[in-house]
Design a protein around this motif. Structure first.
Motif, PDB file in Angstrom:
ATOM      1  N   ARG A 123      36.737  21.561  35.707  1.00 42.74           N
ATOM      2  CA  ARG A 123      36.258  21.670  34.201  1.00 42.74           C
ATOM      3  C   ARG A 123      36.880  20.569  33.278  1.00 42.74           C
ATOM      4  N   GLY A 124      37.877  19.655  33.706  1.00 44.87           N
ATOM      5  CA  GLY A 124      38.318  18.617  32.806  1.00 44.87           C
ATOM      6  C   GLY A 124      39.173  19.490  31.686  1.00 44.87           C
ATOM      7  N   LYS A 125      39.710  20.524  31.736  1.00 46.89           N
ATOM      8  CA  LYS A 125      40.326  21.405  30.893  1.00 46.89           C
ATOM      9  C   LYS A 125      42.028  21.547  31.141  1.00 46.89           C
ATOM     10  N   LEU A 126      42.641  20.963  30.053  1.00 48.68           N
ATOM     11  CA  LEU A 126      44.224  21.144  29.972  1.00 48.68           C
ATOM     12  C   LEU A 126      44.534  22.370  29.297  1.00 48.68           C
ATOM     13  N   PHE A 127      45.393  23.186  29.830  1.00 48.61           N
ATOM     14  CA  PHE A 127      45.829  24.420  29.193  1.00 48.61           C
ATOM     15  C   PHE A 127      47.368  24.566  29.267  1.00 48.61           C
ATOM     16  N   GLY A 128      47.950  25.756  28.836  1.00 46.63           N
ATOM     17  CA  GLY A 128      49.382  25.923  29.123  1.00 46.63           C
ATOM     18  C   GLY A 128      50.109  26.321  28.082  1.00 46.63           C
ATOM     19  N   PHE A 129      51.344  26.456  28.118  1.00 46.16           N
ATOM     20  CA  PHE A 129      52.115  27.121  27.003  1.00 46.16           C
ATOM     21  C   PHE A 129      53.395  26.252  26.867  1.00 46.16           C
ATOM     22  N   HIS A 130      53.980  26.501  25.736  1.00 46.99           N
ATOM     23  CA  HIS A 130      55.345  25.795  25.313  1.00 46.99           C
ATOM     24  C   HIS A 130      56.460  26.654  25.740  1.00 46.99           C
ATOM     25  N   ALA A 131      57.848  26.039  26.332  1.00 44.68           N
ATOM     26  CA  ALA A 131      58.921  26.876  26.756  1.00 44.68           C
ATOM     27  C   ALA A 131      60.116  26.055  26.127  1.00 44.68           C
ATOM     28  N   GLU A 132      60.992  26.736  26.102  1.00 40.45           N
ATOM     29  CA  GLU A 132      62.465  26.101  25.651  1.00 40.45           C
ATOM     30  C   GLU A 132      63.058  25.465  26.785  1.00 40.45           C
ATOM     31  N   ARG A 133      62.820  26.060  27.973  1.00 41.70           N
ATOM     32  CA  ARG A 133      63.191  25.454  29.434  1.00 41.70           C
ATOM     33  C   ARG A 133      62.286  25.144  30.194  1.00 41.70           C
ATOM     34  N   HIS A 134      62.578  24.250  31.277  1.00 39.70           N
ATOM     35  CA  HIS A 134      61.589  24.208  32.271  1.00 39.70           C
ATOM     36  C   HIS A 134      62.171  24.282  33.629  1.00 39.70           C
ATOM     37  N   THR A 148      46.449  34.344  36.305  1.00 39.64           N
ATOM     38  CA  THR A 148      45.888  35.358  35.367  1.00 39.64           C
ATOM     39  C   THR A 148      44.402  34.730  34.729  1.00 39.64           C
ATOM     40  N   CYS A 149      44.376  33.314  34.695  1.00 38.45           N
ATOM     41  CA  CYS A 149      43.347  32.776  34.160  1.00 38.45           C
ATOM     42  C   CYS A 149      42.304  32.624  35.218  1.00 38.45           C
ATOM     43  N   TYR A 150      42.748  32.847  36.464  1.00 41.99           N
ATOM     44  CA  TYR A 150      41.660  32.512  37.312  1.00 41.99           C
ATOM     45  C   TYR A 150      41.799  33.743  38.418  1.00 41.99           C
ATOM     46  N   PRO A 151      41.183  34.994  37.973  1.00 41.42           N
ATOM     47  CA  PRO A 151      41.421  36.162  38.906  1.00 41.42           C
ATOM     48  C   PRO A 151      40.826  36.270  40.201  1.00 41.42           C
ATOM     49  N   PHE A 174      54.174  32.180  46.253  1.00 42.03           N
ATOM     50  CA  PHE A 174      53.201  31.829  47.129  1.00 42.03           C
ATOM     51  C   PHE A 174      52.757  32.690  47.990  1.00 42.03           C
ATOM     52  N   GLU A 175      53.754  32.944  48.715  1.00 41.12           N
ATOM     53  CA  GLU A 175      53.657  34.258  49.654  1.00 41.12           C
ATOM     54  C   GLU A 175      53.007  35.313  49.194  1.00 41.12           C
ATOM     55  N   ALA A 176      53.383  35.692  47.981  1.00 41.46           N
ATOM     56  CA  ALA A 176      52.743  36.925  47.297  1.00 41.46           C
ATOM     57  C   ALA A 176      51.351  36.638  47.005  1.00 41.46           C
ATOM     58  N   HIS A 177      50.874  35.435  46.581  1.00 41.29           N
ATOM     59  CA  HIS A 177      49.531  35.051  46.297  1.00 41.29           C
ATOM     60  C   HIS A 177      48.965  34.095  47.313  1.00 41.29           C
TER      61      HIS A 177
END
Length: 227
Positions: A123-134, A148-151, A174-177
């Motif tokens: 889709r050429g789409k950037l998305f995400g969220f901000h965080a204090e830590r990485h 969640t975005c791709y169920p 990844f083992e759980a998904h």
């Protein structure tokens, strides 16, 4: 050549040649360089990957881009750290005919922001969220966000080898998904991760010339850009 110069210009080269008792003008130096297609004032950088699995990882990522079935998701993920909320101390002077925007050099620092980013290649789409830590826990949050975005349908997640991406928590996710398959880019080969292109656009179009009154202001403008 024994001269303490790391970047040559036409005038410096001309001066050096004449010091060797050769009568050559600066314009002749320029013409000689042009004819030989030499550019001593420029350089290009590269980085050598020390990854023993470079070719196999590269080919794996390229196969995802080119050969994945159309119904499978292709999501690139990474962190854009250190986005600075810089506010210009004085307002810009707007552009006029024949004169660009003028900007006061001084600025006020309001801290930094990290974007936990994902990029939908199809889709050429950037998305995400901000965080204090990485850290690893935040990266797992990003994986949850993608899930969640791709169920529905299977998908591929492309990432680099950052330590936060290879922890036991990430492996367990990844083992759980099992419908998501992860793919690592080779070390020092971020250009294979298409989110880097999206981050580059974000940097150029929003961050580079922005003025942000606070971290919250920066976050809002990044979210508005991502839509």
């Amino acid at each position: 050549m024994g001269i303490p110069v790391t970047q040559w210009s036409i005038s410096l080269l001309g001066e050096h040649v004449r010091s060797l008792k050769l009568q050559v003008s600066d314009s002749s130096v320029r013409r000689i360089l042009n004819d030989a297609e030499l550019q001593p004032h420029r350089q290009r950088m590269w980085m050598t990957s020390q990854d023993d699995e470079f070719r196999s990882k590269r080919d794996d990522v390229l196969r995802v881009y080119y050969d994945s079935p159309a119904h499978e998701h292709i999501i690139c993920v990474d962190e854009k750290t250190g986005m600075q909320a810089l506010e210009r101390r004085y307002p810009d002077y707007p552009m006029q005919a024949g004169r660009p925007v003028r900007r006061e050099f001084e600025y006020i620092r309001h801290g930094t922001v990290t974007l936990m980013g994902a990029y939908d290649v199809r889709r050429g789409k950037l998305f995400g969220f901000h965080a204090e830590r990485h850290d690893s826990a935040t990266f797992v949050d990003l994986l949850d966000w993608v899930d969640t975005c791709y169920p529905k349908e299977r998908g591929h997640i492309i990432m680099d080898n950052l330590s936060a991406h290879t922890t036991e928590d990430v492996l367990e996710w990844f083992e759980a998904h099992p419908r998501w398959q992860r793919h690592f880019t080779p070390k020092h080969a971020s250009w294979l991760n298409q989110i880097e292109c999206a981050f580059s656009d974000l940097e150029r179009q929003v961050l580079a010339r922005g003025s942000f009154a606070s971290k919250q202001d920066l976050q809002q403008k990044v979210h508005a850009y991502m839509g």
